[in-house]
Design a protein around this motif. Sequence first.
Motif, PDB file in Angstrom:
ATOM      1  N   GLN A  37       0.818  -1.215   0.000  1.00 11.63           N
ATOM      2  CA  GLN A  37       0.000   0.000   0.000  1.00 11.63           C
ATOM      3  C   GLN A  37       0.849   1.261   0.000  1.00 11.63           C
ATOM      4  O   GLN A  37       1.854   1.363   0.707  1.00 11.63           O
ATOM      5  CB  GLN A  37      -0.917   0.009   1.230  1.00 11.63           C
ATOM      6  N   ASP A  40      -2.192   7.921  -0.881  1.00 13.37           N
ATOM      7  CA  ASP A  40      -2.907   8.519  -2.003  1.00 13.37           C
ATOM      8  C   ASP A  40      -2.135   9.721  -2.539  1.00 13.37           C
ATOM      9  O   ASP A  40      -2.089   9.957  -3.754  1.00 13.37           O
ATOM     10  CB  ASP A  40      -4.299   8.974  -1.567  1.00 13.37           C
ATOM     11  N   PHE A  41      -1.525  10.491  -1.617  1.00 13.70           N
ATOM     12  CA  PHE A  41      -0.719  11.644  -1.982  1.00 13.70           C
ATOM     13  C   PHE A  41       0.473  11.734  -1.035  1.00 13.70           C
ATOM     14  O   PHE A  41       0.403  11.278   0.107  1.00 13.70           O
ATOM     15  CB  PHE A  41      -1.519  12.951  -1.872  1.00 13.70           C
ATOM     16  N   ARG A  67       1.551  10.784  -6.128  1.00 10.88           N
ATOM     17  CA  ARG A  67       0.111  10.516  -6.185  1.00 10.88           C
ATOM     18  C   ARG A  67      -0.106   9.068  -6.597  1.00 10.88           C
ATOM     19  O   ARG A  67       0.580   8.553  -7.477  1.00 10.88           O
ATOM     20  CB  ARG A  67      -0.545  11.448  -7.212  1.00 10.88           C
ATOM     21  N   CYS A  68      -1.060   8.403  -5.934  1.00 10.69           N
ATOM     22  CA  CYS A  68      -1.488   7.065  -6.345  1.00 10.69           C
ATOM     23  C   CYS A  68      -2.975   7.167  -6.667  1.00 10.69           C
ATOM     24  O   CYS A  68      -3.795   7.388  -5.771  1.00 10.69           O
ATOM     25  CB  CYS A  68      -1.232   6.044  -5.243  1.00 10.69           C
ATOM     26  N   LYS A  69      -3.310   7.037  -7.953  1.00 11.68           N
ATOM     27  CA  LYS A  69      -4.675   7.240  -8.418  1.00 11.68           C
ATOM     28  C   LYS A  69      -5.095   6.079  -9.299  1.00 11.68           C
ATOM     29  O   LYS A  69      -4.365   5.715 -10.225  1.00 11.68           O
ATOM     30  CB  LYS A  69      -4.765   8.555  -9.202  1.00 11.68           C
ATOM     31  N   ASP A  70      -6.235   5.463  -8.984  1.00 18.51           N
ATOM     32  CA  ASP A  70      -6.727   4.315  -9.739  1.00 18.51           C
ATOM     33  C   ASP A  70      -5.685   3.196  -9.790  1.00 18.51           C
ATOM     34  O   ASP A  70      -5.540   2.505 -10.802  1.00 18.51           O
ATOM     35  CB  ASP A  70      -7.137   4.725 -11.159  1.00 18.51           C
ATOM     36  N   SER A  73       0.748   4.934  -9.888  1.00 16.70           N
ATOM     37  CA  SER A  73       1.530   5.926  -9.155  1.00 16.70           C
ATOM     38  C   SER A  73       2.218   6.910 -10.094  1.00 16.70           C
ATOM     39  O   SER A  73       2.764   6.524 -11.124  1.00 16.70           O
ATOM     40  CB  SER A  73       2.598   5.228  -8.297  1.00 16.70           C
ATOM     41  N   ASP A 247      -1.124  11.847   2.322  1.00 11.99           N
ATOM     42  CA  ASP A 247      -2.581  11.844   2.200  1.00 11.99           C
ATOM     43  C   ASP A 247      -3.223  13.230   2.292  1.00 11.99           C
ATOM     44  O   ASP A 247      -4.422  13.343   2.559  1.00 11.99           O
ATOM     45  CB  ASP A 247      -3.220  10.899   3.225  1.00 11.99           C
ATOM     46  N   PRO A 249      -4.395  16.001  -0.142  1.00 13.51           N
ATOM     47  CA  PRO A 249      -4.622  16.054  -1.585  1.00 13.51           C
ATOM     48  C   PRO A 249      -3.778  17.099  -2.306  1.00 13.51           C
ATOM     49  O   PRO A 249      -3.514  18.187  -1.795  1.00 13.51           O
ATOM     50  CB  PRO A 249      -6.115  16.382  -1.680  1.00 13.51           C
TER      51      PRO A 249
END
Length: 264
Positions: A37, A40-41, A67-70, A73, A247, A249
């Motif tokens: 894991q 997210d940011f 950033r980790c999106k969908d 990374s 995390d 944003p």
Amino acid sequence: MKKSIKTLTAALLSLTLGAGAFAIDGTEVMTRAYDRQKPDFSKAAVQLTLSKNGKTEEIRNVGEYGRCKDGLSDVVMIFLSPASVKNTRFLQKENNGKDDDKWIYLPSLKNVRRVGSSDGSKPFVGTDFTYDDMSTREVADDTHELLKESADKGNFKDLYVVKSTPKDPKSSQYSYRISYVTKDAYIPTYIEMYDNKGKLLKVNEIKAINKMPGTNGRVYNVPMENVMTNVQTGHATSMKMVNIVVDQPLDDHYFTQNFLSTGK
């Protein structure tokens, strides 16, 4: 194929024995390392130190956004000082099922240049990391052999030891890699990289890992200092987190070629 690192940036089960064989194999260890894991940011201040035989040559200050999106990374690095590299900016975006996209903005040229696959073995902004070192290879690109179920290395103990060999020798600048992987977080804290003659070329070592709280009760294992050493030349590059926030944003515009060009 390659998968992004992540923000310096970046990157690894309990074991039981049965009938004389390991209950976990090298592929599973590296898969868990690959899938661990990530925030997210992330936003970090990084100190990058170049040295030769232990003597500091240059210290660079770098800002890094992650950033980790969908499930994919992205990372942006902004070189702040010294003047020789100031305003150099680098963007890496992970793709699903194909090589990462990489671009670099060089202020001397005043344009954004795509980093092609043929540039993968070239030094990253004069460091001991290559452009390919800034990514993590897809697990399926290599065969993975569990050499030891437990070994101590560097600042960490009781590690899995896995040998990873490219299925296609032309797909990697290294003939094979040996990774020492923590059993709790699946982080490879010590990686030996061997040249095409089978001689040890470089060592990538994580010196420390901090646990950082994120959102929704998540806790991340964050490498705080990463040192790449070319053992054949004695040259080394250290990436040390001076400060990091997770995390919180970040706007999507940071992860664009336009941001590389303008810095804003």
